[in-house]
Design a protein around this motif. Structure first.
Motif, short mmCIF file in Angstrom:
data_model
loop_
_atom_site.label_atom_id
_atom_site.label_comp_id
_atom_site.label_asym_id
_atom_site.label_seq_id
_atom_site.Cartn_x
_atom_site.Cartn_y
_atom_site.Cartn_z
N ILE A 106 0.86 -1.18 0.00
CA ILE A 106 0.00 0.00 0.00
C ILE A 106 0.90 1.24 0.00
O ILE A 106 1.89 1.29 0.73
CB ILE A 106 -0.92 0.03 1.24
CG1 ILE A 106 -1.74 -1.26 1.33
CG2 ILE A 106 -1.84 1.25 1.21
CD1 ILE A 106 -2.41 -1.45 2.68
N SER A 107 0.55 2.21 -0.82
CA SER A 107 1.34 3.43 -0.85
C SER A 107 0.43 4.65 -0.83
O SER A 107 -0.72 4.59 -1.28
CB SER A 107 2.23 3.46 -2.11
OG SER A 107 3.13 4.54 -2.04
N TYR A 108 0.97 5.74 -0.31
CA TYR A 108 0.19 6.97 -0.16
C TYR A 108 0.93 8.15 -0.81
O TYR A 108 2.16 8.20 -0.82
CB TYR A 108 -0.04 7.29 1.33
CG TYR A 108 -0.76 6.20 2.08
CD1 TYR A 108 -2.15 6.15 2.12
CD2 TYR A 108 -0.05 5.21 2.76
CE1 TYR A 108 -2.82 5.15 2.80
CE2 TYR A 108 -0.71 4.20 3.44
CZ TYR A 108 -2.09 4.17 3.46
OH TYR A 108 -2.74 3.17 4.14
N ALA A 109 0.15 9.07 -1.34
CA ALA A 109 0.70 10.31 -1.90
C ALA A 109 0.01 11.49 -1.22
O ALA A 109 -1.22 11.57 -1.22
CB ALA A 109 0.48 10.36 -3.41
N SER A 136 -0.25 0.77 -10.44
CA SER A 136 -0.98 0.53 -9.19
C SER A 136 -2.49 0.60 -9.39
O SER A 136 -2.97 1.05 -10.44
CB SER A 136 -0.57 1.57 -8.14
OG SER A 136 -0.99 2.86 -8.58
N GLN A 137 -3.21 0.18 -8.38
CA GLN A 137 -4.67 0.31 -8.33
C GLN A 137 -4.98 1.48 -7.41
O GLN A 137 -4.61 1.47 -6.24
CB GLN A 137 -5.30 -0.97 -7.79
CG GLN A 137 -6.81 -0.91 -7.58
CD GLN A 137 -7.38 -2.22 -7.06
OE1 GLN A 137 -6.89 -3.30 -7.41
NE2 GLN A 137 -8.40 -2.16 -6.23
N TYR A 138 -5.67 2.49 -7.93
CA TYR A 138 -6.02 3.66 -7.12
C TYR A 138 -7.37 3.44 -6.47
O TYR A 138 -8.35 3.11 -7.14
CB TYR A 138 -6.05 4.92 -7.98
CG TYR A 138 -6.48 6.16 -7.22
CD1 TYR A 138 -5.73 6.64 -6.16
CD2 TYR A 138 -7.65 6.83 -7.56
CE1 TYR A 138 -6.11 7.77 -5.46
CE2 TYR A 138 -8.05 7.97 -6.87
CZ TYR A 138 -7.27 8.43 -5.81
OH TYR A 138 -7.66 9.55 -5.11
N SER A 139 -7.42 3.64 -5.15
CA SER A 139 -8.67 3.34 -4.43
C SER A 139 -9.27 4.54 -3.72
O SER A 139 -10.18 4.40 -2.91
CB SER A 139 -8.43 2.23 -3.41
OG SER A 139 -7.42 2.59 -2.49
N PHE A 216 -2.86 4.06 -3.01
CA PHE A 216 -2.56 3.17 -4.14
C PHE A 216 -2.24 1.77 -3.64
O PHE A 216 -1.68 1.61 -2.55
CB PHE A 216 -1.38 3.71 -4.95
CG PHE A 216 -1.59 5.09 -5.50
CD1 PHE A 216 -2.09 5.28 -6.77
CD2 PHE A 216 -1.30 6.21 -4.72
CE1 PHE A 216 -2.30 6.56 -7.27
CE2 PHE A 216 -1.50 7.48 -5.21
CZ PHE A 216 -2.00 7.66 -6.50
N LEU A 217 -2.60 0.78 -4.44
CA LEU A 217 -2.38 -0.61 -4.04
C LEU A 217 -1.62 -1.36 -5.12
O LEU A 217 -1.92 -1.23 -6.32
CB LEU A 217 -3.74 -1.31 -3.80
CG LEU A 217 -3.69 -2.80 -3.47
CD1 LEU A 217 -2.99 -3.04 -2.14
CD2 LEU A 217 -5.10 -3.39 -3.46
N PHE A 218 -0.65 -2.16 -4.68
CA PHE A 218 0.10 -3.04 -5.57
C PHE A 218 -0.10 -4.48 -5.11
O PHE A 218 0.60 -4.94 -4.21
CB PHE A 218 1.60 -2.71 -5.55
CG PHE A 218 1.96 -1.36 -6.08
CD1 PHE A 218 2.22 -1.19 -7.43
CD2 PHE A 218 2.05 -0.27 -5.24
CE1 PHE A 218 2.57 0.06 -7.94
CE2 PHE A 218 2.40 0.98 -5.73
CZ PHE A 218 2.65 1.15 -7.08
#
Length: 258
Positions: A106-109, A136-139, A216-218
């Motif tokens: 999981i990543s954050y911007a 990535s998959q944006y949620s 974002f999800l990977f």
């Protein structure tokens, strides 16, 4: 891979937060340096999730141990334009090899521009363009919150404030961070909650409403991709290049009316 001894100084020197989270794995990008010696030019830190609830919410997985955060991604400006995506792809391979229990990242911007007390830009705000390019998959966004901001434009984590206010384990370290930033020392016998309130009253700490970071999800495995079906899949955010303050995310041209 880079050891913590190598990773921490590099991240502290090159990342705007000047800090490194508690890592589950740190991966280093090395280049040929002077005299043919290997030189560290990038670090990817896979860290523990911000909290256990973020894993089912952002990855669709029930066990918090099966996901981690991409806590830091720092690459020296000397590297090419595709260095970030190059490093992410290879760091994920190493993560799967070294920590096979981790199925998703999981990543954050953070899209909010930050300035210090003198108006100097600390962080321009970003919408995760690197994560978009990496597939990535944006949620959507994390939960909105209210930050307490130091004079240098950096926020203080709610966990740090809680440790001080409630006299929890680690409060001394948390207080030292404020003192190093220029806060006045608490008076003899002064209640810590009153001390924090006075720092805010005198303007040393400023409140700022935050709309939430882009998430974002990977998914790294088939099982993770199946679990990710529980998570929203939304169009990538767009950068508002005209924004000079606050959230730099462009508003959608069309949206449902309430």
């Amino acid at each position: 891979m880079s050891t913590k001894r190598q990773a921490a100084p590099f991240v502290q020197a090159h990342h705007y937060t000047a800090s490194i989270p508690v890592a589950r794995l740190s991966v280093g990008l090395f280049a040929n340096g002077k005299g043919g010696r290997s030189e560290l030019v990038g670090v990817c830190v896979f860290s523990h999730p911000v909290n256990n609830a973020s894993v089912p919410k952002s990855a669709g997985l029930t066990d918090p141990r099966t996901a981690c955060d991409l806590g830091r991604l720092v690459i020296d400006d000397s590297q090419g334009g595709n260095a970030e995506t190059f490093m992410i792809a290879r760091a994920f391979r190493l993560l799967r090899r070294e920590k096979p229990e981790i199925l998703s990242v999981i990543s954050y911007a953070d899209p909010v521009r930050r300035v210090d007390a003198d108006g100097r830009l600390v962080l321009p705000g970003h919408i995760g363009l690197v994560y978009c390019a990496a597939g990535s998959q944006y949620s959507g966004r994390s939960s909105p919150r209210t930050d307490l901001i130091l004079p240098d434009g950096q926020p203080i984590s709610s966990r740090t404030i809680s440790k001080i206010r409630n006299a929890e384990c680690g409060q001394r370290y948390a207080m030292d961070a404020l003192l190093e930033a220029g806060a006045r020392p608490p008076h003899f016998g002064e209640n810590r909650a009153d001390w924090l309130a006075d720092l805010e009253r005198t303007g040393f700490l400023r409140r700022r409403r935050h709309p939430g970071c882009h998430t974002f999800l990977f998914p790294l495995t088939k099982a993770a991709r199946i679990a990710a079906r529980k998570v929203p899949i939304l169009p990538y955010p767009v950068l508002d290049r005209a924004a000079t303050q606050g959230d730099v995310t462009a508003l959608p041209l069309l949206q449902f009316a309430a």
